[in-house]
Write a protein that holds these residues in place. Structure first.
Motif, PDB file in Angstrom:
ATOM      1  N   ARG A 172     -20.615  20.853   0.655  1.00  0.00           N
ATOM      2  CA  ARG A 172     -21.842  21.439   1.197  1.00  0.00           C
ATOM      3  C   ARG A 172     -22.264  22.694   0.441  1.00  0.00           C
ATOM      4  NH1 ARG A 172     -18.632  20.354   5.526  1.00  0.00           N
ATOM      5  NH2 ARG A 172     -18.083  22.552   5.719  1.00  0.00           N
ATOM      6  N   THR A 173     -21.317  23.317  -0.243  1.00  0.00           N
ATOM      7  CA  THR A 173     -21.601  24.567  -0.941  1.00  0.00           C
ATOM      8  C   THR A 173     -22.405  24.317  -2.217  1.00  0.00           C
ATOM      9  OG1 THR A 173     -19.513  25.472  -0.132  1.00  0.00           O
ATOM     10  CG2 THR A 173     -20.588  26.645  -1.929  1.00  0.00           C
ATOM     11  N   VAL A 174     -23.416  25.150  -2.435  1.00  0.00           N
ATOM     12  CA  VAL A 174     -24.254  25.047  -3.635  1.00  0.00           C
ATOM     13  C   VAL A 174     -24.353  26.421  -4.290  1.00  0.00           C
ATOM     14  CG1 VAL A 174     -26.534  24.480  -4.550  1.00  0.00           C
ATOM     15  CG2 VAL A 174     -25.609  23.178  -2.628  1.00  0.00           C
ATOM     16  N   VAL A 175     -24.081  26.492  -5.580  1.00  0.00           N
ATOM     17  CA  VAL A 175     -24.266  27.731  -6.335  1.00  0.00           C
ATOM     18  C   VAL A 175     -25.719  27.780  -6.791  1.00  0.00           C
ATOM     19  CG1 VAL A 175     -23.660  29.007  -8.419  1.00  0.00           C
ATOM     20  CG2 VAL A 175     -21.871  27.870  -7.097  1.00  0.00           C
ATOM     21  N   THR A 176     -26.403  28.874  -6.479  1.00  0.00           N
ATOM     22  CA  THR A 176     -27.812  29.021  -6.833  1.00  0.00           C
ATOM     23  C   THR A 176     -27.996  30.188  -7.800  1.00  0.00           C
ATOM     24  OG1 THR A 176     -28.249  30.488  -4.956  1.00  0.00           O
ATOM     25  CG2 THR A 176     -28.493  28.117  -4.575  1.00  0.00           C
ATOM     26  N   VAL A 177     -29.224  30.392  -8.228  1.00  0.00           N
ATOM     27  CA  VAL A 177     -29.530  31.471  -9.173  1.00  0.00           C
ATOM     28  C   VAL A 177     -29.086  32.826  -8.630  1.00  0.00           C
ATOM     29  CG1 VAL A 177     -31.427  32.764 -10.233  1.00  0.00           C
ATOM     30  CG2 VAL A 177     -31.424  30.273 -10.327  1.00  0.00           C
ATOM     31  N   LYS A 178     -29.285  33.046  -7.331  1.00  0.00           N
ATOM     32  CA  LYS A 178     -28.954  34.358  -6.761  1.00  0.00           C
ATOM     33  C   LYS A 178     -27.452  34.647  -6.777  1.00  0.00           C
ATOM     34  CE  LYS A 178     -28.878  32.704  -1.966  1.00  0.00           C
ATOM     35  NZ  LYS A 178     -29.519  32.807  -0.634  1.00  0.00           N
ATOM     36  N   ASP A 179     -26.623  33.620  -6.994  1.00  0.00           N
ATOM     37  CA  ASP A 179     -25.168  33.810  -7.033  1.00  0.00           C
ATOM     38  C   ASP A 179     -24.663  34.210  -8.417  1.00  0.00           C
ATOM     39  OD1 ASP A 179     -24.826  32.978  -4.312  1.00  0.00           O
ATOM     40  OD2 ASP A 179     -25.105  30.906  -4.970  1.00  0.00           O
ATOM     41  N   ILE A 180     -25.533  34.163  -9.416  1.00  0.00           N
ATOM     42  CA  ILE A 180     -25.121  34.431 -10.795  1.00  0.00           C
ATOM     43  C   ILE A 180     -25.177  35.930 -11.095  1.00  0.00           C
ATOM     44  CG2 ILE A 180     -25.659  34.013 -13.223  1.00  0.00           C
ATOM     45  CD1 ILE A 180     -26.854  31.351 -12.414  1.00  0.00           C
ATOM     46  N   LYS A 181     -24.132  36.424 -11.738  1.00  0.00           N
ATOM     47  CA  LYS A 181     -24.104  37.822 -12.161  1.00  0.00           C
ATOM     48  C   LYS A 181     -24.738  37.915 -13.547  1.00  0.00           C
ATOM     49  CE  LYS A 181     -19.950  39.027  -9.523  1.00  0.00           C
ATOM     50  NZ  LYS A 181     -18.553  39.544  -9.584  1.00  0.00           N
ATOM     51  N   LEU A 182     -25.846  38.634 -13.626  1.00  0.00           N
ATOM     52  CA  LEU A 182     -26.593  38.738 -14.879  1.00  0.00           C
ATOM     53  C   LEU A 182     -26.303  40.061 -15.582  1.00  0.00           C
ATOM     54  CD1 LEU A 182     -30.018  37.450 -13.546  1.00  0.00           C
ATOM     55  CD2 LEU A 182     -28.480  36.210 -15.073  1.00  0.00           C
ATOM     56  N   PRO A 183     -26.376  40.060 -16.914  1.00  0.00           N
ATOM     57  CA  PRO A 183     -26.226  41.319 -17.648  1.00  0.00           C
ATOM     58  C   PRO A 183     -27.345  42.285 -17.266  1.00  0.00           C
ATOM     59  CG  PRO A 183     -26.042  39.420 -19.117  1.00  0.00           C
ATOM     60  CD  PRO A 183     -26.545  38.902 -17.812  1.00  0.00           C
ATOM     61  N   GLU A 184     -27.083  43.546 -17.402  1.00  0.00           N
ATOM     62  CA  GLU A 184     -28.079  44.565 -17.073  1.00  0.00           C
ATOM     63  C   GLU A 184     -29.324  44.391 -17.940  1.00  0.00           C
ATOM     64  OE1 GLU A 184     -28.496  49.462 -16.945  1.00  0.00           O
ATOM     65  OE2 GLU A 184     -26.606  48.500 -17.519  1.00  0.00           O
ATOM     66  N   GLY A 185     -30.477  44.465 -17.302  1.00  0.00           N
ATOM     67  CA  GLY A 185     -31.734  44.370 -18.035  1.00  0.00           C
ATOM     68  C   GLY A 185     -32.239  42.957 -18.236  1.00  0.00           C
ATOM     69  N   VAL A 186     -31.518  41.965 -17.689  1.00  0.00           N
ATOM     70  CA  VAL A 186     -31.915  40.560 -17.844  1.00  0.00           C
ATOM     71  C   VAL A 186     -32.423  40.029 -16.506  1.00  0.00           C
ATOM     72  CG1 VAL A 186     -31.149  38.231 -18.428  1.00  0.00           C
ATOM     73  CG2 VAL A 186     -30.239  40.193 -19.683  1.00  0.00           C
TER      74      VAL A 186
ATOM     75  N   VAL B 161     -33.936  36.599 -14.490  1.00  0.00           N
ATOM     76  CA  VAL B 161     -34.132  35.149 -14.514  1.00  0.00           C
ATOM     77  C   VAL B 161     -35.480  34.825 -13.883  1.00  0.00           C
ATOM     78  CG1 VAL B 161     -33.310  32.934 -13.621  1.00  0.00           C
ATOM     79  CG2 VAL B 161     -31.678  34.610 -14.460  1.00  0.00           C
ATOM     80  N   LEU B 162     -36.249  33.958 -14.515  1.00  0.00           N
ATOM     81  CA  LEU B 162     -37.586  33.643 -14.032  1.00  0.00           C
ATOM     82  C   LEU B 162     -37.611  32.493 -13.027  1.00  0.00           C
ATOM     83  CD1 LEU B 162     -39.692  34.055 -17.301  1.00  0.00           C
ATOM     84  CD2 LEU B 162     -39.040  35.756 -15.587  1.00  0.00           C
ATOM     85  N   GLU B 163     -36.526  31.710 -12.954  1.00  0.00           N
ATOM     86  CA  GLU B 163     -36.471  30.656 -11.944  1.00  0.00           C
ATOM     87  C   GLU B 163     -36.316  31.269 -10.549  1.00  0.00           C
ATOM     88  OE1 GLU B 163     -35.574  28.448 -15.651  1.00  0.00           O
ATOM     89  OE2 GLU B 163     -34.968  30.367 -14.826  1.00  0.00           O
ATOM     90  N   LYS B 164     -36.651  30.501  -9.517  1.00  0.00           N
ATOM     91  CA  LYS B 164     -36.530  30.977  -8.143  1.00  0.00           C
ATOM     92  C   LYS B 164     -35.067  31.230  -7.792  1.00  0.00           C
ATOM     93  CE  LYS B 164     -40.684  28.647  -6.423  1.00  0.00           C
ATOM     94  NZ  LYS B 164     -41.222  27.664  -5.447  1.00  0.00           N
ATOM     95  N   GLN B 165     -34.840  32.219  -6.932  1.00  0.00           N
ATOM     96  CA  GLN B 165     -33.485  32.587  -6.534  1.00  0.00           C
ATOM     97  C   GLN B 165     -32.764  31.448  -5.813  1.00  0.00           C
ATOM     98  OE1 GLN B 165     -31.839  35.892  -7.043  1.00  0.00           O
ATOM     99  NE2 GLN B 165     -33.368  35.535  -8.625  1.00  0.00           N
ATOM    100  N   GLU B 166     -33.526  30.568  -5.166  1.00  0.00           N
ATOM    101  CA  GLU B 166     -32.920  29.455  -4.422  1.00  0.00           C
ATOM    102  C   GLU B 166     -32.658  28.236  -5.300  1.00  0.00           C
ATOM    103  OE1 GLU B 166     -35.814  30.912  -3.578  1.00  0.00           O
ATOM    104  OE2 GLU B 166     -34.973  32.308  -2.097  1.00  0.00           O
ATOM    105  N   GLN B 167     -33.005  28.324  -6.581  1.00  0.00           N
ATOM    106  CA  GLN B 167     -32.809  27.192  -7.483  1.00  0.00           C
ATOM    107  C   GLN B 167     -31.330  26.816  -7.566  1.00  0.00           C
ATOM    108  OE1 GLN B 167     -34.845  25.142  -9.651  1.00  0.00           O
ATOM    109  NE2 GLN B 167     -32.855  24.138  -9.803  1.00  0.00           N
ATOM    110  N   ALA B 168     -31.024  25.551  -7.266  1.00  0.00           N
ATOM    111  CA  ALA B 168     -29.637  25.075  -7.328  1.00  0.00           C
ATOM    112  C   ALA B 168     -29.160  25.020  -8.776  1.00  0.00           C
ATOM    113  CB  ALA B 168     -29.524  23.701  -6.684  1.00  0.00           C
ATOM    114  N   ILE B 169     -27.909  25.434  -8.974  1.00  0.00           N
ATOM    115  CA  ILE B 169     -27.315  25.425 -10.309  1.00  0.00           C
ATOM    116  C   ILE B 169     -26.160  24.429 -10.386  1.00  0.00           C
ATOM    117  CG2 ILE B 169     -26.137  26.795 -12.070  1.00  0.00           C
ATOM    118  CD1 ILE B 169     -29.049  27.523 -11.689  1.00  0.00           C
ATOM    119  N   ALA B 170     -25.291  24.442  -9.374  1.00  0.00           N
ATOM    120  CA  ALA B 170     -24.134  23.546  -9.389  1.00  0.00           C
ATOM    121  C   ALA B 170     -23.674  23.250  -7.970  1.00  0.00           C
ATOM    122  CB  ALA B 170     -22.991  24.154 -10.202  1.00  0.00           C
ATOM    123  N   SER B 171     -23.094  22.072  -7.788  1.00  0.00           N
ATOM    124  CA  SER B 171     -22.531  21.661  -6.504  1.00  0.00           C
ATOM    125  C   SER B 171     -21.475  20.602  -6.781  1.00  0.00           C
ATOM    126  CB  SER B 171     -23.625  21.107  -5.581  1.00  0.00           C
ATOM    127  OG  SER B 171     -24.276  20.007  -6.194  1.00  0.00           O
ATOM    128  N   ALA B 172     -20.857  20.093  -5.726  1.00  0.00           N
ATOM    129  CA  ALA B 172     -19.828  19.062  -5.889  1.00  0.00           C
ATOM    130  C   ALA B 172     -20.198  17.837  -5.066  1.00  0.00           C
ATOM    131  CB  ALA B 172     -18.461  19.589  -5.455  1.00  0.00           C
TER     132      ALA B 172
END
Length: 229
Positions: free
Chosen positions: A152-166, A168-179
């Motif tokens: 049931r768990t889904v990793v989304t854009v908001k879960d990603i740790k980004l470098p300072e100053g970067v 992401v233009l995709e929506k925060q709820e955009q799914a990235i990975a799941s099982a």
């Protein structure tokens, strides 16, 4: 940020492109804000070596005579027959202006949904579009799949740790990975349509109308007739 360098030379537009390729030269062009489009050429092997490492999201220092340009590989054309590089587009960037680029994702970590439940990780995206200054542009973005502990768990854009100053233009709820759960190794065996089964699921052999219910019944009937005679 890693540093990559290439030497280019001005291209004689009177020469046919196929002749350049015979000399192991690749026709290319540099364009972007603040400069006129420049028709150039670059040696095949040096570019191939740099492109393998830099890809399309690392700044390359291009030297053209006594001038230098900061550029990204914007597009690469390949020959459909030989699969060799046929043409390159470089885009000139200013180090004080933000740029937009696509950055590949690299997945790491151990998911319990895979380790304990036998599932498979599914990647919804393999790259993200980011905006940042050229010097901040990452070569990759790392995605931790450890939080995926069930199906049931889904990793989304908001879960990603980004470098300072970067950004992401995709929506925060955009799914990235799941099982996803594993498929059953053996499907339940079902009887054919029209076949009766007992309580244990074993098919019951049907007896045709008028046929003896058990073996030897027909012989028993014959003996009974003889006795009456």
């Amino acid at each position: 940020m890693d540093t990559y360098k290439l030497e280019l030379s001005l291209r004689d537009l009177k020469k046919k492109v196929r002749n350049l390729r015979k000399q192991e030269l690749i026709p290319c062009v540099i364009y972007g804000k603040g400069i006129d489009s420049l028709a150039m050429q670059v040696e095949y092997q040096p570019f191939r070596k740099v492109y393998r490492k830099a890809g399309g999201n690392n700044i390359i220092d291009l030297k053209v005579g006594d001038k230098e340009y900061k550029a990204l590989v914007h597009h690469v054309d390949f020959d459909p027959v030989t699969d060799k590089i046929a043409h390159i587009d470089f885009i000139n960037v200013r180090m004080d202006r933000e740029i937009t680029a696509q950055v590949p994702l690299e997945f790491f970590g151990i998911s319990l949904a895979v380790k304990d439940l036998g599932g498979t990780i599914v990647h919804s995206r393999d790259r993200l579009t980011v905006r940042c200054l050229p010097a901040k542009l990452p070569g990759k973005i790392e995605v931790d799949i450890t939080p995926i502990v069930d199906f049931r768990t889904v990793v989304t854009v908001k879960d990603i740790k980004l470098p300072e100053g970067v950004v992401v233009l995709e929506k925060q709820e955009q799914a990235i990975a799941s099982a996803v759960a594993p498929r059953a190794e053996e499907e339940e065996i079902k009887p054919a349509v029209g076949v009766d089964v007992n309580a244990e699921g074993v098919p019951i052999e049907k007896v045709e109308e008028g046929a003896p219910a058990v073996a030897g019944a027909e012989e028993g009937k014959k003996e009974e007739v003889k006795k009456k005679e």
